[in-house]
Structure formats: C-alpha cells, structure tokens
Design an enzyme around this catalytic site. Structure first.
Site, PDB file in Angstrom:
ATOM      1  N   ASP A  31      14.834  12.712  79.460  1.00 48.34           N
ATOM      2  CA  ASP A  31      15.814  13.757  79.141  1.00 48.34           C
ATOM      3  C   ASP A  31      16.543  14.231  80.392  1.00 48.34           C
ATOM      4  OD1 ASP A  31      13.187  14.865  79.790  1.00 48.34           O
ATOM      5  OD2 ASP A  31      14.064  16.833  79.389  1.00 48.34           O
ATOM      6  N   GLU A  42      11.154  17.032  79.363  1.00 49.78           N
ATOM      7  CA  GLU A  42      10.647  17.585  80.619  1.00 49.78           C
ATOM      8  C   GLU A  42      11.437  18.799  81.062  1.00 49.78           C
ATOM      9  OE1 GLU A  42      10.035  18.364  84.814  1.00 49.78           O
ATOM     10  OE2 GLU A  42      11.914  17.694  83.939  1.00 49.78           O
TER      11      GLU A  42
END
Ligand SMILES: [Zn+2]
Length: 415
Positions: free
Chosen positions: A96, A161
């Site tokens: 991400d 994350e």
C-alpha cells in the site's frame, strides 16, 4: 567464481528490468480505503504476475476481509523459496501507498512513474516499492545463480501498513505464520548512506478532536460560538502542554525527543462570511518508550476539560491509532548481524544501530517476541510530493538482500 560475485553480476544485468518492474507496479495506486482508495488487490495481482514472470514459486494469498475494498479483500502475499534448513529468513515489505497529496506540488504524474537519469519518480517508488522489488530480484538472482539458500527465504508483501496494519501484518501474525526463531527484516526505512539499522520505535498515538460551537453569520459573532477560533486555541494549547509534560530525551532515537504534531484538519465552511460551528483536527504523536501513552492521554484530557469550560464548545476525543512501543530488538540479534555483515560488504560502511519515530511492521513482530530489524538505503522523501528512488540505492539493496539470502546459517549463529 565466488557466489557473491555471481550474484552481483546477475543483479547488474537485471538492474534495468528491476527498474521497469518498479515502474510497472507503481502505476497501480494501492491506497487503503481509510485514505480514500480501493485497497491493494490490483497491485497484488500485478506483483503475482511479476513473481510468475521471474519464475519464482507461486505466491500464497492471505486475504483479510474488508467490504470497503475492491473485491472485498485486503490481500497479503507470501513467496516461499525453500532452503537447506528449517530456519527462515523473511523480507517483509508493504504494497500500500499513501495518496499523492496536493497534486499541484508534483512535477510529474504520481501514478505514472517517470524513469529519469539517476532515479525513478512517483508515489510508492520509495515507500515501499523500492524494497519490495529489490527483495524479489535478489531472490531471482539467487535462483539464476543456482544457489540453494541455507534457510527458507520468505518474501512477504503486506497490505494496510500506512493506516495501522490490521488487515496486513497484524492479520498474518494472528494467523500464526511466524515463529520466534524467524529472522525478520522489514526493509521500510533507512538513510541515504545505507548504514542505519533500526532496532526500536517510539509509541504512536493519533487522535482526532471534534469541536462544536455555534454557526453564525460572520457579521454577528455575538450570535454564534466560533469553532474555528477555539480549534486554533485548543490546538496550540495541546501542542504546548504535551511538549511541556514530556521533555525526555533518548539518544537512541532521531529526533531524540517525543514529537506531538498537529496535522490533518477537516475543511469547514464553504464561504468566507460564515462562522464555522464545527471543526475537526488531528494530532500525530511519536512518543519515547519511557513516556507511557496513558500519561499522554491524561494531559490531552486535562487540556480539553479546561478549554471546554472556557469556550463553551463541546469537544470529543477519538483515538485513531494507538501503538504502545514494543521492547527494542537486541543489536546482537542474528538478523541484525546478518544484515550488518551484508551491508558492510556492499557499502563498505559499518552499520549504526538506533531507533526511529515508528511505525513500521517491525513493531508488531517485536510485540510477538520476534526480533525484527528495519533497514533500507533510501532518499528521505517518503509521503512527499515528487517521491523518488535512486537507481543506485535499488541495486545496492538488492545486493544486500541477496547476500543475506545466500549467507550460511552457521555463520549467523556464531556468537
Ligand atoms: Zn513504508
């Protein structure tokens, strides 16, 4: 030819392919639903295609359900490459990315990465695409060189994350995929020189204040209660009170103090001549392990109570994220030594061990008693406009990872 030289030669030959792969996967924005995106599933597929193209073992999918995300899942991928022993060495990077932010500050399209002379520019090329791709190509080089690693090499590409990791590494830890004797490298942070190894992180606290006064015409403040003015006063009051209450220093960390930063502020009224009745703003706090977050929250509550009384506004506190610092990783832990040996060979520098403001996936491993280390050689531009990765750093990282992958397990067990 020595294994080392063979690996370096392979990686030198692969460096353009590595860069193109990084460009390809960063064309897909993998922004979490919490940050206004649709999640990581399309990027995970592109990574799966790349893994197949490189001839590496088929990735395992470990999905967390999230109805807000595309296809209702937040994917996590694991590529396991068998080794001669049961020991395992993990490389954990995240798929991400954060949104592009203010688009006008970018000189190029953040989601169409540009390859320039010495670098690649785009959102996610540095955080964490550089390391994700370097770990894949390091393993690919190992395979091409016909080396059987002494340990199983596991590449792990996680979701979520940037916004708390509950669908990412926390999901995987809950699934019980890791063991206390695993060697875990989280290549998600470092410096330009490549000599900083992170073994500890500060606690993280993100909170949001919603403040309600009374909306009015701007010519009649006497009929309203200006939430904008009170938000300004309250924000400064919190800032000052927190810094006053927690002045501790710890030289392991950079910066060596706790930080309390006012950050996001929601937009309020659409026109100049209205007094806002409602304001929402956030603080990002990175707190030294010696200052408990409960004590930080008590200071916040005290400031709120006193400002509530003075202003007559209602104020609600919402905790957006809270991660109490885990005990740091022992600088003599096997993974730290393995990394230190590899980076000395590639960069001819002695590693410096220290702490940062957090929070990477390493903190979650440490909470589970798994001594993870964080390392990368990277430009300090994560989350910024014109985020970039230097070609040289990408290649160096791949070399360091490859050396770690081919190191014998006996060597790292030497005391
Ligand atoms: Zn990152």
């Amino acid at each position: 030819m020595k294994e080392e030289e063979k690996l370096f030669q392979e990686l030198e030959m692969l460096k353009d392919a590595m860069l193109e792969s990084l460009q390809g996967i960063c064309r897909i924005p993998a922004v979490a639903p919490d940050a206004g995106g649709t999640g990581e599933v399309l990027k995970a597929r592109a990574i799966q295609d790349l893994v197949r193209e490189l001839g590496l073992p088929e990735p395992e999918w470990h999905n967390a359900r999230d109805t807000r995300a595309e296809e209702g899942i937040r994917p996590n991928l694991i590529v396991r490459f068998p080794g001669a022993s049961k020991e395992r060495l993990w490389f954990v990077s995240h798929m991400d990315v954060v949104p592009e932010g203010d688009r006008s500050l970018w000189d190029t399209d953040p989601f169409d990465p540009l390859i320039a002379e010495d670098r690649i520019i785009g959102r996610g090329v540095n955080d964490n695409g550089q390391e994700l791709v370097a770990s894949l190509y390091a393993l690919h080089a190992l395979q091409r060189a016909g080396i059987t690693p002494s340990r199983e090499i596991s590449l792990c590409f996680v979701a979520d994350e940037e916004v708390g990791s509950s669908y990412g590494i926390q999901h995987l830890l809950k699934e019980g995929l890791f063991r206390e004797d695993d060697l875990v490298l989280v290549p998600d942070g470092g410096n330009q020189e490549g000599d900083f190894v992170e073994v500890a992180e500060k606690s993280i606290l993100w909170f949001q204040i919603t403040l309600e006064g009374k909306q009015a015409h701007a010519s009649r403040p006497d009929e309203g209660n200006n939430a904008c003015r009170e938000a300004n006063v309250l924000s400064v009051a919190l800032d000052e009170a927190l810094h006053r209450a927690f002045p501790e220093q710890n030289e392991l960390f950079a910066p060596s103090c706790s930080t309390f930063e006012p950050t996001k502020r929601a937009s309020n009224v659409g026109n100049v001549n209205t007094i806002p009745g409602k304001e929402i703003f956030c603080f990002d706090c990175r707190v030294l392990p010696q200052a408990p977050l409960d004590a930080v929250l008590r200071v916040v509550e005290e400031v709120l109570a006193s400002r509530r009384e003075i202003s007559g506004c209602t104020m609600t506190l919402k905790i957006l994220q809270r991660d109490d610092a885990a005990p740091g990783t022992d600088p003599r832990a096997p993974v730290v030594r393995l990394l230190g040996e590899a980076l000395e060979k590639v960069l001819s520098r002695k590693p410096q061990v220290g702490g940062i403001g957090g929070g990477t996936c390493a903190a979650y491993f440490r909470h589970h008693g798994i001594p993870a280390a964080v390392w990368g050689q990277e430009a300090n531009c994560a989350h910024q406009p014109n985020e970039y990765a230097l070609k040289e750093h990408l290649l160096n990282e791949a070399k360091v990872f490859a050396l770690m992958m081919c190191a014998s397990s006996e060597a790292s067990n030497l005391q």
